[in-house]
Scaffold this motif. Structure first.
Motif, PDB file in Angstrom:
ATOM      1  N   MET A   1       0.827  -1.186   0.000  1.00 18.06           N
ATOM      2  CA  MET A   1       0.000   0.000   0.000  1.00 18.06           C
ATOM      3  C   MET A   1       0.872   1.251   0.000  1.00 18.06           C
ATOM      4  N   ASN A   2       0.382   2.217  -0.594  1.00 22.57           N
ATOM      5  CA  ASN A   2       1.090   3.481  -0.693  1.00 22.57           C
ATOM      6  C   ASN A   2       0.971   4.226   0.641  1.00 22.57           C
ATOM      7  N   PRO A   3       2.078   4.716   1.203  1.00 24.30           N
ATOM      8  CA  PRO A   3       2.016   5.414   2.492  1.00 24.30           C
ATOM      9  C   PRO A   3       1.294   6.760   2.398  1.00 24.30           C
ATOM     10  N   LEU A   4       1.130   7.304   1.212  1.00 26.59           N
ATOM     11  CA  LEU A   4       0.420   8.583   1.072  1.00 26.59           C
ATOM     12  C   LEU A   4      -1.109   8.407   1.017  1.00 26.59           C
ATOM     13  N   LEU A   5      -1.566   7.174   0.911  1.00 24.71           N
ATOM     14  CA  LEU A   5      -2.992   6.913   0.776  1.00 24.71           C
ATOM     15  C   LEU A   5      -3.756   7.309   2.036  1.00 24.71           C
ATOM     16  N   ILE A   6      -3.191   7.048   3.204  1.00 24.78           N
ATOM     17  CA  ILE A   6      -3.882   7.356   4.460  1.00 24.78           C
ATOM     18  C   ILE A   6      -4.074   8.860   4.630  1.00 24.78           C
ATOM     19  N   PRO A   7      -3.088   9.708   4.447  1.00 25.26           N
ATOM     20  CA  PRO A   7      -3.336  11.150   4.572  1.00 25.26           C
ATOM     21  C   PRO A   7      -4.288  11.679   3.491  1.00 25.26           C
ATOM     22  N   ILE A   8      -4.203  11.128   2.293  1.00 29.43           N
ATOM     23  CA  ILE A   8      -5.111  11.568   1.224  1.00 29.43           C
ATOM     24  C   ILE A   8      -6.552  11.220   1.586  1.00 29.43           C
ATOM     25  N   LEU A   9      -6.776  10.022   2.119  1.00 31.86           N
ATOM     26  CA  LEU A   9      -8.123   9.630   2.535  1.00 31.86           C
ATOM     27  C   LEU A   9      -8.609  10.491   3.699  1.00 31.86           C
ATOM     28  N   GLY A  10      -7.722  10.801   4.629  1.00 34.09           N
ATOM     29  CA  GLY A  10      -8.101  11.659   5.758  1.00 34.09           C
ATOM     30  C   GLY A  10      -8.510  13.043   5.303  1.00 34.09           C
ATOM     31  N   ILE A  11      -7.719  13.617   4.410  1.00 33.00           N
ATOM     32  CA  ILE A  11      -8.048  14.950   3.881  1.00 33.00           C
ATOM     33  C   ILE A  11      -9.332  14.895   3.063  1.00 33.00           C
ATOM     34  N   SER A  12      -9.515  13.843   2.293  1.00 37.62           N
ATOM     35  CA  SER A  12     -10.731  13.706   1.477  1.00 37.62           C
ATOM     36  C   SER A  12     -11.974  13.615   2.363  1.00 37.62           C
ATOM     37  N   CYS A  13     -11.874  12.853   3.447  1.00 45.05           N
ATOM     38  CA  CYS A  13     -13.027  12.739   4.361  1.00 45.05           C
ATOM     39  C   CYS A  13     -13.322  14.085   5.005  1.00 45.05           C
ATOM     40  N   GLY A  14     -12.288  14.812   5.383  1.00 44.47           N
ATOM     41  CA  GLY A  14     -12.491  16.141   5.969  1.00 44.47           C
ATOM     42  C   GLY A  14     -13.139  17.093   4.978  1.00 44.47           C
ATOM     43  N   LEU A  15     -12.644  17.084   3.745  1.00 48.10           N
ATOM     44  CA  LEU A  15     -13.243  17.950   2.712  1.00 48.10           C
ATOM     45  C   LEU A  15     -14.694  17.563   2.427  1.00 48.10           C
ATOM     46  N   LEU A  16     -14.954  16.274   2.435  1.00 52.80           N
ATOM     47  CA  LEU A  16     -16.321  15.813   2.218  1.00 52.80           C
ATOM     48  C   LEU A  16     -17.242  16.279   3.342  1.00 52.80           C
ATOM     49  N   ALA A  17     -16.755  16.230   4.584  1.00 49.87           N
ATOM     50  CA  ALA A  17     -17.542  16.700   5.731  1.00 49.87           C
ATOM     51  C   ALA A  17     -17.790  18.203   5.625  1.00 49.87           C
ATOM     52  N   ILE A  18     -16.783  18.953   5.231  1.00 46.05           N
ATOM     53  CA  ILE A  18     -16.949  20.409   5.072  1.00 46.05           C
ATOM     54  C   ILE A  18     -17.938  20.702   3.947  1.00 46.05           C
ATOM     55  N   PHE A  19     -17.775  20.001   2.828  1.00 50.94           N
ATOM     56  CA  PHE A  19     -18.693  20.182   1.700  1.00 50.94           C
ATOM     57  C   PHE A  19     -20.128  19.896   2.135  1.00 50.94           C
ATOM     58  N   GLY A  20     -20.316  18.809   2.887  1.00 45.59           N
ATOM     59  CA  GLY A  20     -21.652  18.457   3.358  1.00 45.59           C
ATOM     60  C   GLY A  20     -22.223  19.510   4.283  1.00 45.59           C
ATOM     61  N   GLY A  21     -21.385  20.068   5.154  1.00 44.35           N
ATOM     62  CA  GLY A  21     -21.859  21.094   6.076  1.00 44.35           C
ATOM     63  C   GLY A  21     -22.155  22.411   5.398  1.00 44.35           C
ATOM     64  N   VAL A  22     -21.386  22.743   4.388  1.00 41.72           N
ATOM     65  CA  VAL A  22     -21.538  24.040   3.727  1.00 41.72           C
ATOM     66  C   VAL A  22     -22.634  24.017   2.665  1.00 41.72           C
ATOM     67  N   PHE A  23     -22.736  22.940   1.908  1.00 38.43           N
ATOM     68  CA  PHE A  23     -23.660  22.923   0.777  1.00 38.43           C
ATOM     69  C   PHE A  23     -24.882  22.019   0.984  1.00 38.43           C
ATOM     70  N   VAL A  24     -24.673  20.847   1.494  1.00 43.74           N
ATOM     71  CA  VAL A  24     -25.764  19.872   1.562  1.00 43.74           C
ATOM     72  C   VAL A  24     -26.757  20.205   2.678  1.00 43.74           C
TER      73      VAL A  24
END
Length: 96
Positions: A1-24
């Motif tokens: 597994m790529n060691p950068l995958l975990i931080p990318i997934l963490g940032i993606s989940c955070g952005l998704l949560a922000i997107f959901g709070g701001v727009f959805v």
């Protein structure tokens, strides 16, 4: 597994949560407000129809009372009118 995958997934989940709070979330609130307004309008229309129905029922009751008070004389009068010849309409004179 790529060691950068975990931080990318963490940032993606955070952005998704922000997107959901701001727009959805506001979008859902807007939909809820629209549904509440439509429900109020429908309730108002139902009340208007109910009042019109009450007026019409009252008028029908009056007509039924008139017909039953006079008995069969109305039917007799209608039959007498049918036996009369149709009226001829005379043209009106031109008023120039």
């Amino acid at each position: 597994m790529n060691p950068l995958l975990i931080p990318i997934l963490g940032i993606s989940c955070g952005l998704l949560a922000i997107f959901g709070g701001v727009f959805v979330r506001p979008w859902f609130k807007l939909k809820e407000q629209r549904m509440a307004m439509e429900a109020d309008m429908i309730a108002e229309k139902a009340a208007q129809y109910a009042s019109k129905q009450a007026v019409l029922e009252e008028r029908v009751a009056v007509l039924e009372r008139i017909i039953t008070d006079q008995g069969y004389s109305i039917a007799k009068e209608i039959e007498e009118l049918r036996s009369l010849p149709p009226r001829q309409l005379e043209p009106k004179p031109d008023l120039r």
